[in-house]
Design a protein around this motif. Structure first.
Motif, PDB file in Angstrom:
ATOM      1  N   SER A  52      36.052  38.945  58.896  1.00  0.00           N
ATOM      2  CA  SER A  52      37.222  38.349  58.241  1.00  0.00           C
ATOM      3  C   SER A  52      36.887  37.921  56.818  1.00  0.00           C
ATOM      4  O   SER A  52      37.678  38.137  55.881  1.00  0.00           O
ATOM      5  CB  SER A  52      37.728  37.143  59.042  1.00  0.00           C
ATOM      6  N   PHE A  53      35.715  37.329  56.653  1.00  0.00           N
ATOM      7  CA  PHE A  53      35.284  36.934  55.312  1.00  0.00           C
ATOM      8  C   PHE A  53      35.101  38.167  54.428  1.00  0.00           C
ATOM      9  O   PHE A  53      35.455  38.158  53.244  1.00  0.00           O
ATOM     10  CB  PHE A  53      33.980  36.140  55.399  1.00  0.00           C
ATOM     11  N   ALA A  54      34.562  39.235  55.003  1.00  0.00           N
ATOM     12  CA  ALA A  54      34.353  40.464  54.238  1.00  0.00           C
ATOM     13  C   ALA A  54      35.677  41.013  53.730  1.00  0.00           C
ATOM     14  O   ALA A  54      35.792  41.435  52.580  1.00  0.00           O
ATOM     15  CB  ALA A  54      33.640  41.501  55.106  1.00  0.00           C
ATOM     16  N   ARG A  55      36.701  41.013  54.589  1.00  0.00           N
ATOM     17  CA  ARG A  55      38.027  41.504  54.172  1.00  0.00           C
ATOM     18  C   ARG A  55      38.630  40.609  53.092  1.00  0.00           C
ATOM     19  O   ARG A  55      39.304  41.083  52.177  1.00  0.00           O
ATOM     20  CB  ARG A  55      38.954  41.582  55.383  1.00  0.00           C
ATOM     21  N   SER A  56      38.381  39.296  53.197  1.00  0.00           N
ATOM     22  CA  SER A  56      38.908  38.382  52.183  1.00  0.00           C
ATOM     23  C   SER A  56      38.235  38.581  50.824  1.00  0.00           C
ATOM     24  O   SER A  56      38.819  38.245  49.792  1.00  0.00           O
ATOM     25  CB  SER A  56      38.709  36.928  52.637  1.00  0.00           C
ATOM     26  N   ARG A  57      37.047  39.166  50.848  1.00  0.00           N
ATOM     27  CA  ARG A  57      36.339  39.453  49.604  1.00  0.00           C
ATOM     28  C   ARG A  57      36.650  40.846  49.071  1.00  0.00           C
ATOM     29  O   ARG A  57      36.042  41.309  48.105  1.00  0.00           O
ATOM     30  CB  ARG A  57      34.823  39.318  49.808  1.00  0.00           C
ATOM     31  N   GLY A  58      37.612  41.502  49.685  1.00  0.00           N
ATOM     32  CA  GLY A  58      38.046  42.807  49.203  1.00  0.00           C
ATOM     33  C   GLY A  58      37.220  43.978  49.697  1.00  0.00           C
ATOM     34  O   GLY A  58      37.338  45.093  49.169  1.00  0.00           O
ATOM     35  N   ILE A  59      36.381  43.759  50.696  1.00  0.00           N
ATOM     36  CA  ILE A  59      35.563  44.848  51.237  1.00  0.00           C
ATOM     37  C   ILE A  59      36.411  45.668  52.209  1.00  0.00           C
ATOM     38  O   ILE A  59      36.960  45.112  53.164  1.00  0.00           O
ATOM     39  CB  ILE A  59      34.317  44.295  51.960  1.00  0.00           C
ATOM     40  N   PRO A  60      36.551  46.972  51.976  1.00  0.00           N
ATOM     41  CA  PRO A  60      37.339  47.822  52.890  1.00  0.00           C
ATOM     42  C   PRO A  60      36.578  48.058  54.190  1.00  0.00           C
ATOM     43  O   PRO A  60      35.820  49.031  54.318  1.00  0.00           O
ATOM     44  CB  PRO A  60      37.521  49.112  52.082  1.00  0.00           C
ATOM     45  N   ALA A  61      36.775  47.168  55.132  1.00  0.00           N
ATOM     46  CA  ALA A  61      35.960  47.157  56.341  1.00  0.00           C
ATOM     47  C   ALA A  61      35.994  48.492  57.089  1.00  0.00           C
ATOM     48  O   ALA A  61      34.954  49.015  57.492  1.00  0.00           O
ATOM     49  CB  ALA A  61      36.415  46.023  57.262  1.00  0.00           C
TER      50      ALA A  61
END
Length: 209
Positions: free
Chosen positions: A173-182
């Protein structure tokens, strides 16, 4: 290869390296071991050990499709099928509410059953047992070239994906909030893992990275 063989004879004057097939096996180990070491860290961090195991079992179906098509190299069909298999699992995992282990288990069981059914038809199973059991002493110079290409691509992909994969392994979730295309990062890593497993499988058998 003759130059490499001569260099090995000068640097490593061991009796067990007297034959070229032993040199080929040794070079393969030198190429694949660091690659497995790099990839396995993210396999464990992202809880994908069962996923890499399913790729090995799904190899049955990839080889079976190559046998069924006849003119297609079993190794080529194995690589292509493994990548598609990995991407499909990744897609379903991101779209479904079922647990990851359940999804992987269903795909793994289906793939191995389908592969066994196709390969056992007409007695074709024993013909391609070398892909399934593995024989590191059967490596040829052409195989080493393919493995070297995978090694280089693996290092490049690792350098590009590591930071994003690390954040995803900690908190998606944090990764997605940082703009990482999971999804795309997971798909790229799953494809890399599929290629490494499939290109190595005929030499080290059904493996778990």
């Amino acid at each position: 290869m003759d130059t490499i063989y001569s260099l090995m004879d000068a640097v490593l004057p061991f009796a067990w390296l007297g034959s070229n097939f032993m040199k080929n096996a040794f070079l393969a180990v030198l190429l694949v071991t660091p690659l497995f070491g790099l990839i396995s860290t993210m396999v464990v961090s992202n809880r994908m050990a069962f996923f890499s195991d399913s790729l090995g079992h799904g190899a049955f179906t990839g080889i079976a499709i190559g046998v069924l098509l006849g003119s297609v190299s079993p190794l080529l069909s194995l690589v292509v099928f493994s990548v598609i298999f990995a991407l499909f699992i990744t897609y379903i995992k991101n779209k479904s509410t079922a647990s990851t282990d359940t999804i992987i288990g269903v795909f793994s069981a289906t793939a191995i059953a389908l592969g066994l059914m196709i390969m056992s038809h007409g007695g074709g199973f024993n013909k391609f047992s070398s892909f399934l059991i593995g024989d590191i002493l059967s490596i040829t110079p052409d195989d080493l070239s393919a493995l070297a290409v995978v090694f280089v691509l693996g290092l490049v992909a690792w350098g590009l994906l590591f930071n994003q994969l690390l954040v995803l392994s900690i908190n998606s979730s944090f990764a997605r909030s940082r703009g990482i295309p999971a999804f795309w990062i997971e798909s790229a890593f799953a494809s890399l893992l599929a290629v490494v497993v499939s290109i190595s499988i005929q030499w080290v058998g059904i493996l778990i990275i």
